[in-house]
Write an enzyme that holds these catalytic residues in place. Structure first.
Site, PDB file in Angstrom:
ATOM      1  CG  PHE A   1      -4.627   3.884  11.283  1.00 51.44           C
ATOM      2  CD1 PHE A   1      -3.701   3.082  10.674  1.00 51.44           C
ATOM      3  CD2 PHE A   1      -4.171   4.980  11.992  1.00 51.44           C
ATOM      4  CE1 PHE A   1      -2.335   3.358  10.765  1.00 51.44           C
ATOM      5  CE2 PHE A   1      -2.819   5.275  12.093  1.00 51.44           C
ATOM      6  CZ  PHE A   1      -1.904   4.447  11.470  1.00 51.44           C
TER       7      PHE A   1
ATOM      8  NE  ARG B   1      -7.081   7.728  11.872  1.00 51.55           N
ATOM      9  CZ  ARG B   1      -7.687   8.519  10.985  1.00 51.55           C
ATOM     10  NH1 ARG B   1      -9.007   8.575  10.934  1.00 51.55           N
ATOM     11  NH2 ARG B   1      -6.988   9.278  10.165  1.00 51.55           N
TER      12      ARG B   1
ATOM     13  CD  GLN C   1      -2.697  -1.158   2.560  1.00 50.18           C
ATOM     14  OE1 GLN C   1      -2.689  -2.181   3.231  1.00 50.18           O
ATOM     15  NE2 GLN C   1      -3.363  -0.081   2.941  1.00 50.18           N
TER      16      GLN C   1
ATOM     17  CB  THR D   1      -3.604  11.416  12.629  1.00 50.82           C
ATOM     18  OG1 THR D   1      -2.933  10.167  12.533  1.00 50.82           O
ATOM     19  CG2 THR D   1      -5.092  11.163  12.849  1.00 50.82           C
TER      20      THR D   1
ATOM     21  CG  PHE E   1      -8.202  -5.605   4.305  1.00 56.45           C
ATOM     22  CD1 PHE E   1      -9.306  -5.007   3.724  1.00 56.45           C
ATOM     23  CD2 PHE E   1      -7.900  -6.908   3.953  1.00 56.45           C
ATOM     24  CE1 PHE E   1     -10.099  -5.694   2.809  1.00 56.45           C
ATOM     25  CE2 PHE E   1      -8.683  -7.608   3.038  1.00 56.45           C
ATOM     26  CZ  PHE E   1      -9.779  -7.004   2.471  1.00 56.45           C
TER      27      PHE E   1
ATOM     28  CD  GLU F   1      -9.370   3.879   7.440  1.00 56.07           C
ATOM     29  OE1 GLU F   1      -8.526   3.365   8.191  1.00 56.07           O
ATOM     30  OE2 GLU F   1      -9.381   5.086   7.122  1.00 56.07           O
TER      31      GLU F   1
ATOM     32  NE  ARG G   1     -12.733  -1.435   5.124  1.00 55.54           N
ATOM     33  CZ  ARG G   1     -13.332  -2.167   4.183  1.00 55.54           C
ATOM     34  NH1 ARG G   1     -13.235  -3.476   4.204  1.00 55.54           N
ATOM     35  NH2 ARG G   1     -14.018  -1.582   3.212  1.00 55.54           N
TER      36      ARG G   1
END
Length: 800
Positions: A390, A356, A243, A488, A274, A758, A388
């Site tokens: 996070f 998060r 990714q 973030t 994912f 997500e 997914r």
């Protein structure tokens, strides 16, 4: 109570519906997207975006001609690698004896830390993870060395012949032990507002609770794989299922001790990611590159499923302790929340994941006096990583559980308690991390879903059922999601793209995002087609490639289309503007009067075929290619205090789930699911529905059947499909209805769309809460239900 934007009068668009009887069906309709500032004009039936288009690789995938890494024809002389893994969770590595492995015919070498030409530590931000285990092993499955052989099966057999002399050390295997020992991969973090302690003392009612939520295996269909080819002059070509090609490039160059420009990383597509291929695909690329460098030949490394389970990280398991105060109406008065995050043996992405979780501990609700403390615990397990959501799901689930428990304590409907605590419009609209919620549609969305799903009537029907059914008990829950969209880590909110128009009028787009089945390339091609006014079929999206778009961010945080789609739109716009200026000169009109529609270029004087304009422009030396760059506006936050605006906007949704449990066995079934979800103005409704449905079922798996079990020695016992249960087609409810909220994104996002990857995952929390509701209806104790809520967990709670 919140009021919907008075200018928005649209009704939800029904995109997918599964009937209560018969085979599941998907219905997709073409919708015309209204005017939005990001497009400048309304879309027509000739436009590509806003319509359900087939995934650009769908036909090739069905036919078996879509190429994945293991399908790439191997260069002559390619060797195959297999990992040598630690059999213990913690210990001192005394000796590695490879003699038996090297004696096996076909084995070429055993590669270990002594063969690394660059840094022996991976180029991760915390710089705390060795490429290969050095003097100490830190978890069962840690890679100590590679065996390289002529074929993959010989390499794997030889890897088992390597003898390891490891002196065992005490292992920390759970977060409670790690917390007691103050064993952390990163320092603890606290975010607070007001005085939670004082608010708790003033509150008319209090609850205190503890529970745990397990991790989750990514279980991508295509496992981790890398294929590294040496080129001339110490340059390298890396094929990897990742990714984040840019990070793989950085990690490989760092390990080889060379510059980034000497490493090219390519990824045409992944068979699922994912989050599991955000950082951890880099490990395989580094290992294969070190072997290729040592042996001066191409090396492929593909993990089998068992090794993939044992080596790679999972979703972070969490343990919670909370104290909450509330009044007679269920309004939250104060909250103290402690999160223990199982990070595994190294930091990986645990810092931002845990951050998060803090950001999303409010979910849809205003927390006036709150203190959230996060401990990033170091354990002797796999280094857990992105998945997914996070960290968002681990934050959302705790507040949803708390509100359900408050409702039961007060004998109120949980939906009423949720509505009572929602963010407001004019006030009560600032998060605990000081971001104002400016695009709030929570109350109208939840109320619409409650009405369309018959929530109130069904609660009465379920109560009647449960009163007359001694064994089978039903439960119902409606839970929302408010999910922040952006990385973030602010620096990752940027993207680049290239758009090339060829002399025959065909178009090629290349961007920094990666395709993992989510339809990113399809959406980007739709955006480019609309910008140039050409048919969708004329646009080809090509493989992600670090030599084309450098320094690209990971395809993660649900922002792949937001970032790369906008960058591609800008690149196409530059080409269009060049062509518009050329045609304007031919017709003596202003460039703004030139329209590109339906494969034609139109002025008030002349209509020309797109291909003819392109050919003429080339003959007149007009540039037919361009780059585009985009960075997300408005976002900022203080990493030290975790306050500011980390997100560009929020995506919203809600789900109603109905379940039935067998009180004698704990077995259960999800009977009905109704979803109303906010994707803004959808670029591709069919793809968005696929993401909503898939995300929900994957979230349901996390909370119901997907149980990771480590034994007392740190060995992952659930390391194969035989012992690890992901949802199957039989687990999909017969009634599975999805509607899309019709309003455009209130921020100026590409085509008025919103991210979709997500947020739907967290809608599955409604299944978890419905199961706890059914346990309560059966006279059990819902406080005993941890996640995943397996049949054993449900039976334990029903039995009290």
């Amino acid at each position: 109570m919140n009021a919907r934007d008075k200018n928005s009068t649209e009704s939800p668009v029904v995109i997918s519906s599964r009937a209560d009887a018969g085979a599941p069906s998907v219905q997709a309709e073409t919708i015309e997207a209204p005017t939005h500032p990001s497009t400048g004009s309304g879309r027509t039936a000739l436009r590509a975006a806003g319509q359900s288009r087939f995934h650009e690789s769908a036909r090739a995938q069905v036919a078996g001609t879509a190429t994945y890494i293991d399908d790439i024809p191997e260069v002559r002389g390619t060797l195959h690698a297999a990992p040598v893994c630690s059999p213990v969770a913690h210990g001192i590595l005394r000796k590695l004896d490879a003699s038996a492995a090297l004696a096996l015919p076909g084995v070429r070498a055993v590669i270990d830390a002594g063969d690394i030409p660059g840094d022996t530590t991976l180029a991760a931000f915390a710089h705390d993870e060795p490429v290969f285990a050095l003097d100490t092993v830190m978890f069962t499955g840690q890679v100590i060395a590679l065996v390289v052989a002529d074929d993959v099966m010989t390499a794997r057999r030889a890897a088992r012949l390597v003898k390891l002399d490891i002196e065992p050390l005490p292992a920390v295997l759970n977060v409670h032990e790690a917390h007691a020992l103050e064993s952390y991969v990163l320092p603890p973090v606290q975010v607070s507002r007001g005085d939670a302690g004082a608010a708790l003392k003033r509150a008319p009612h209090q609850l205190e609770g503890r529970f745990e939520v397990g991790g989750q295996e990514h279980f991508y269909l295509e496992g981790q794989i890398a294929y590294v080819l040496p080129l001339e002059q110490n340059q390298w070509w890396v094929y990897t299922s990742t990714q984040h090609p840019g990070e793989v490039q950085h990690w490989v160059s760092h390990a080889l001790g060379i510059a980034n420009n000497a490493v090219t990383v390519e990824c045409r597509r992944m068979g699922g990611g994912f989050g599991g291929k955000e950082t951890q695909a880099g490990h395989l690329a580094v290992w294969a590159a070190i072997a290729a460098n040592q042996l001066k030949c191409p090396v492929k490394l593909r993990l089998d499923r068992d090794d993939d389970f044992m080596i790679t990280g999972k979703r972070h398991p969490f343990a919670y302790h909370y104290r909450v105060g509330f009044d007679d109406s269920g309004l939250l008065c104060g909250l103290e929340l402690e999160m223990l995050v199982n990070c595994g043996f190294s930091a990986d992405l645990s810092g931002p994941v845990a951050d998060r979780a803090i950001f999303h501990a409010d979910n849809a609700y205003f927390l006036e006096d709150v203190a959230v403390t996060s401990y990033r615990c170091k354990t002797n397990t796999q280094s857990h990583t992105a998945f997914r959501g996070f960290g968002g799901p681990q934050g959302v689930i705790v507040i949803e559980r708390i509100l359900s428990d408050i409702a039961r304590a007060l004998d109120l409907d949980p939906l009423d308690v949720r509505l009572r605590n929602l963010y407001g419009i004019e006030d009560r609209n600032v998060t605990h991390y000081q971001m104002q919620v400016e695009d709030n549609i929570l109350e109208p969305l939840m109320s619409q879903l409650a009405l369309s799903s018959g929530y109130r009537e069904r609660r009465e029907q379920i109560a009647a059922w449960n009163a007359s059914s001694p064994v089978i008990k039903k439960g119902l829950a409606l839970t929302p999601v408010k999910f922040g969209i952006s990385f973030t880590a602010t620096l990752f909110n940027q993207a680049g793209a290239l758009v090339h128009v060829y002399t025959d009028g065909s178009v090629q787009v290349n961007h920094g995002g990666t395709e993992m089945g989510q339809g990113l390339n399809t959406k980007v091609a739709q955006i480019v087609a609309d910008e140039l006014g050409v048919p969708f079929e004329r646009v080809l999206a090509t493989a992600s490639d670090t030599s084309k778009v450098p320094n690209a961010s990971a395809t993660a945080a649900s922002s792949g289309t937001d970032l790369n789609g906008r960058a591609a739109q800008f690149a196409a716009r530059h080409v269009r503007d060049n062509l518009a200026a050329f045609v304007a000169g031919l017709d003596g009109v202003g460039a703004g009067a030139v329209r590109f529609e339906g494969g034609q270029v139109i002025t008030e004087k002349t209509t020309r075929r797109w291909e003819d304009v392109v050919g003429a422009a080339y003959a007149n030396r007009i540039q037919l290619w361009s780059d585009g760059f985009y960075r997300t506006p408005k976002i900022h936050y203080d990493k030290a205090t975790l306050t500011g605006r980390p997100f560009y906007y929020f995506a919203y949704g809600a789900a109603v789930s109905e379940v039935a449990i067998d009180t004698l066995t704990g077995e259960y079934r999800v009977l009905k699911v109704d979803i109303l979800h906010d994707v803004g103005h959808s670029i591709n409704p069919a793809i968005d529905i696929g993401q909503i449905e898939g995300g929900f079922i994957q979230g349901m798996g996390w909370l119901t059947t997907e149980q990771l079990v480590w034994n007392g020695k740190g060995y992952l016992q659930t390391h194969a499909p035989s012992t690890y249960k992901i949802p199957a087609t039989g687990d999909v409810p017969a009634h599975f209805k999805v509607e899309l909220w019709p309003e455009a994104n209130r921020e100026d996002n590409v085509h008025g769309s919103k991210a979709v990857g997500e947020p739907p995952f967290m809608l599955a929390i409604s299944v978890y809460e419905a199961l706890r509701d059914a346990v309560a209806q059966a006279g059990g104790d819902p406080l005993l239900v941890n996640a995943p809520a397996t049949a054993e967990e449900v039976l334990r709670a029903v039995s009290g």
